[in-house]
Scaffold this motif. Structure first.
Motif, PDB file in Angstrom:
ATOM      1  N   PHE A 232       0.838  -1.192   0.000  1.00 35.94           N
ATOM      2  CA  PHE A 232       0.000   0.000   0.000  1.00 35.94           C
ATOM      3  C   PHE A 232       0.882   1.255   0.000  1.00 35.94           C
ATOM      4  N   THR A 233       0.371   2.322  -0.631  1.00 35.14           N
ATOM      5  CA  THR A 233       1.075   3.606  -0.644  1.00 35.14           C
ATOM      6  C   THR A 233       0.093   4.720  -0.325  1.00 35.14           C
ATOM      7  N   ILE A 234       0.423   5.511   0.685  1.00 34.06           N
ATOM      8  CA  ILE A 234      -0.392   6.679   1.019  1.00 34.06           C
ATOM      9  C   ILE A 234       0.249   7.905   0.379  1.00 34.06           C
ATOM     10  N   ASP A 235      -0.613   8.777  -0.148  1.00 34.78           N
ATOM     11  CA  ASP A 235      -0.120   9.984  -0.800  1.00 34.78           C
ATOM     12  C   ASP A 235      -1.143  11.091  -0.603  1.00 34.78           C
ATOM     13  N   ARG A 236      -0.758  12.311  -0.936  1.00 33.05           N
ATOM     14  CA  ARG A 236      -1.682  13.416  -0.775  1.00 33.05           C
ATOM     15  C   ARG A 236      -1.448  14.461  -1.853  1.00 33.05           C
ATOM     16  N   ASP A 237      -2.505  15.178  -2.173  1.00 37.85           N
ATOM     17  CA  ASP A 237      -2.438  16.328  -3.064  1.00 37.85           C
ATOM     18  C   ASP A 237      -3.161  17.460  -2.350  1.00 37.85           C
ATOM     19  N   ASN A 238      -2.401  18.320  -1.710  1.00 41.05           N
ATOM     20  CA  ASN A 238      -3.013  19.389  -0.918  1.00 41.05           C
ATOM     21  C   ASN A 238      -3.735  20.402  -1.801  1.00 41.05           C
ATOM     22  N   THR A 239      -3.359  20.501  -3.064  1.00 44.24           N
ATOM     23  CA  THR A 239      -4.069  21.418  -3.963  1.00 44.24           C
ATOM     24  C   THR A 239      -5.491  20.933  -4.233  1.00 44.24           C
ATOM     25  N   LYS A 240      -5.716  19.632  -4.052  1.00 41.85           N
ATOM     26  CA  LYS A 240      -7.047  19.051  -4.219  1.00 41.85           C
ATOM     27  C   LYS A 240      -7.684  18.682  -2.885  1.00 41.85           C
ATOM     28  N   ASN A 241      -6.977  19.014  -1.793  1.00 45.96           N
ATOM     29  CA  ASN A 241      -7.498  18.707  -0.455  1.00 45.96           C
ATOM     30  C   ASN A 241      -7.827  17.218  -0.329  1.00 45.96           C
ATOM     31  N   THR A 242      -6.960  16.387  -0.889  1.00 44.09           N
ATOM     32  CA  THR A 242      -7.256  14.965  -1.022  1.00 44.09           C
ATOM     33  C   THR A 242      -6.071  14.109  -0.576  1.00 44.09           C
ATOM     34  N   VAL A 243      -6.412  13.012   0.073  1.00 38.53           N
ATOM     35  CA  VAL A 243      -5.446  11.976   0.433  1.00 38.53           C
ATOM     36  C   VAL A 243      -5.813  10.714  -0.339  1.00 38.53           C
ATOM     37  N   TYR A 244      -4.786   9.992  -0.776  1.00 41.42           N
ATOM     38  CA  TYR A 244      -5.009   8.791  -1.569  1.00 41.42           C
ATOM     39  C   TYR A 244      -4.412   7.571  -0.878  1.00 41.42           C
ATOM     40  N   LEU A 245      -4.954   6.418  -1.241  1.00 40.52           N
ATOM     41  CA  LEU A 245      -4.382   5.152  -0.802  1.00 40.52           C
ATOM     42  C   LEU A 245      -4.371   4.213  -1.993  1.00 40.52           C
ATOM     43  N   GLN A 246      -3.179   3.927  -2.498  1.00 42.42           N
ATOM     44  CA  GLN A 246      -3.009   2.955  -3.573  1.00 42.42           C
ATOM     45  C   GLN A 246      -2.766   1.590  -2.945  1.00 42.42           C
ATOM     46  N   MET A 247      -3.619   0.643  -3.265  1.00 44.41           N
ATOM     47  CA  MET A 247      -3.517  -0.699  -2.683  1.00 44.41           C
ATOM     48  C   MET A 247      -3.241  -1.701  -3.794  1.00 44.41           C
ATOM     49  N   ASN A 248      -2.111  -2.342  -3.720  1.00 45.95           N
ATOM     50  CA  ASN A 248      -1.713  -3.356  -4.684  1.00 45.95           C
ATOM     51  C   ASN A 248      -1.582  -4.718  -4.011  1.00 45.95           C
ATOM     52  N   SER A 249      -1.561  -5.756  -4.817  1.00 38.19           N
ATOM     53  CA  SER A 249      -1.394  -7.123  -4.304  1.00 38.19           C
ATOM     54  C   SER A 249      -2.369  -7.403  -3.173  1.00 38.19           C
ATOM     55  N   LEU A 250      -3.606  -7.069  -3.390  1.00 40.79           N
ATOM     56  CA  LEU A 250      -4.610  -7.216  -2.337  1.00 40.79           C
ATOM     57  C   LEU A 250      -4.830  -8.677  -1.978  1.00 40.79           C
ATOM     58  N   LYS A 251      -5.108  -8.885  -0.696  1.00 38.39           N
ATOM     59  CA  LYS A 251      -5.337 -10.212  -0.148  1.00 38.39           C
ATOM     60  C   LYS A 251      -6.737 -10.285   0.465  1.00 38.39           C
ATOM     61  N   PRO A 252      -7.305 -11.469   0.581  1.00 39.30           N
ATOM     62  CA  PRO A 252      -8.627 -11.578   1.225  1.00 39.30           C
ATOM     63  C   PRO A 252      -8.649 -10.972   2.628  1.00 39.30           C
ATOM     64  N   GLU A 253      -7.537 -11.051   3.352  1.00 37.76           N
ATOM     65  CA  GLU A 253      -7.496 -10.483   4.698  1.00 37.76           C
ATOM     66  C   GLU A 253      -7.476  -8.956   4.711  1.00 37.76           C
ATOM     67  N   ASP A 254      -7.392  -8.330   3.532  1.00 38.51           N
ATOM     68  CA  ASP A 254      -7.522  -6.886   3.452  1.00 38.51           C
ATOM     69  C   ASP A 254      -8.977  -6.443   3.418  1.00 38.51           C
ATOM     70  N   THR A 255      -9.898  -7.386   3.334  1.00 39.00           N
ATOM     71  CA  THR A 255     -11.319  -7.062   3.325  1.00 39.00           C
ATOM     72  C   THR A 255     -11.709  -6.352   4.607  1.00 39.00           C
ATOM     73  N   ALA A 256     -12.287  -5.146   4.468  1.00 35.87           N
ATOM     74  CA  ALA A 256     -12.631  -4.329   5.629  1.00 35.87           C
ATOM     75  C   ALA A 256     -13.319  -3.053   5.157  1.00 35.87           C
ATOM     76  N   MET A 257     -13.850  -2.312   6.122  1.00 34.80           N
ATOM     77  CA  MET A 257     -14.278  -0.939   5.873  1.00 34.80           C
ATOM     78  C   MET A 257     -13.049  -0.066   6.082  1.00 34.80           C
ATOM     79  N   TYR A 258     -12.773   0.797   5.116  1.00 35.88           N
ATOM     80  CA  TYR A 258     -11.591   1.652   5.171  1.00 35.88           C
ATOM     81  C   TYR A 258     -11.995   3.085   5.495  1.00 35.88           C
ATOM     82  N   TYR A 259     -11.285   3.671   6.457  1.00 36.31           N
ATOM     83  CA  TYR A 259     -11.592   5.002   6.938  1.00 36.31           C
ATOM     84  C   TYR A 259     -10.385   5.923   6.795  1.00 36.31           C
ATOM     85  N   CYS A 260     -10.666   7.127   6.351  1.00 34.61           N
ATOM     86  CA  CYS A 260      -9.676   8.195   6.331  1.00 34.61           C
ATOM     87  C   CYS A 260      -9.815   8.983   7.627  1.00 34.61           C
ATOM     88  N   ALA A 261      -8.713   9.555   8.124  1.00 36.19           N
ATOM     89  CA  ALA A 261      -8.788  10.295   9.381  1.00 36.19           C
ATOM     90  C   ALA A 261      -7.717  11.366   9.462  1.00 36.19           C
TER      91      ALA A 261
END
Length: 120
Positions: free
Chosen positions: A68-97
């Motif tokens: 996983f890679t977390i990134d941000r673009d403050n000009t867009k007031n946005t945070v991103y999460l790139q998730m690769n090689s996902l596994k079944p154990e990654d199944t969840a509700m994902y929250y930004c904070a």
């Protein structure tokens, strides 16, 4: 109204990728450390990624480091999460904070969450 709104969740097969977004409404996230948490059914919400206000520093839990890679673009007031090689154990509700920068894994406020489901 001040809020964080996540999007980009969905269903994917194991090994696949997803990109989550988190937009801040009603305030600027520029000066905040921002993090991602997740909560699987029957489990407690857990922290797994934080990015510093300027984007220089990133912190990851061992469970997602290298995938996983977390990134941000403050000009867009946005945070991103790139998730690769996902596994079944990654199944969840994902929250930004918004998180406290001194501990980088303690949340101040949450979004409403976006569901990620990974099938085997």
């Amino acid at each position: 109204q001040v809020q964080l709104v996540e999007s980009g969740g969905g269903s994917v097969q194991a090994g696949g990728s997803l990109r989550l977004s988190c937009v801040g409404y009603g305030y600027t996230i520029d000066y905040n450390c921002m993090g991602w948490f997740r909560q699987a059914p029957g489990k407690e919400r857990e922290w797994f990624a934080t990015i510093s206000a300027g984007g220089t520093n990133r912190y990851y839990a061992d469970s997602v480091a290298g995938r996983f890679t977390i990134d941000r673009d403050n000009t867009k007031n946005t945070v991103y999460l790139q998730m690769n090689s996902l596994k079944p154990e990654d199944t969840a509700m994902y929250y930004c904070a918004k998180v406290y920068c001194d501990t980088w894994k303690r949340a101040m406020s949450w979004g409403q969450g976006t569901q990620v489901t990974v099938s085997s």
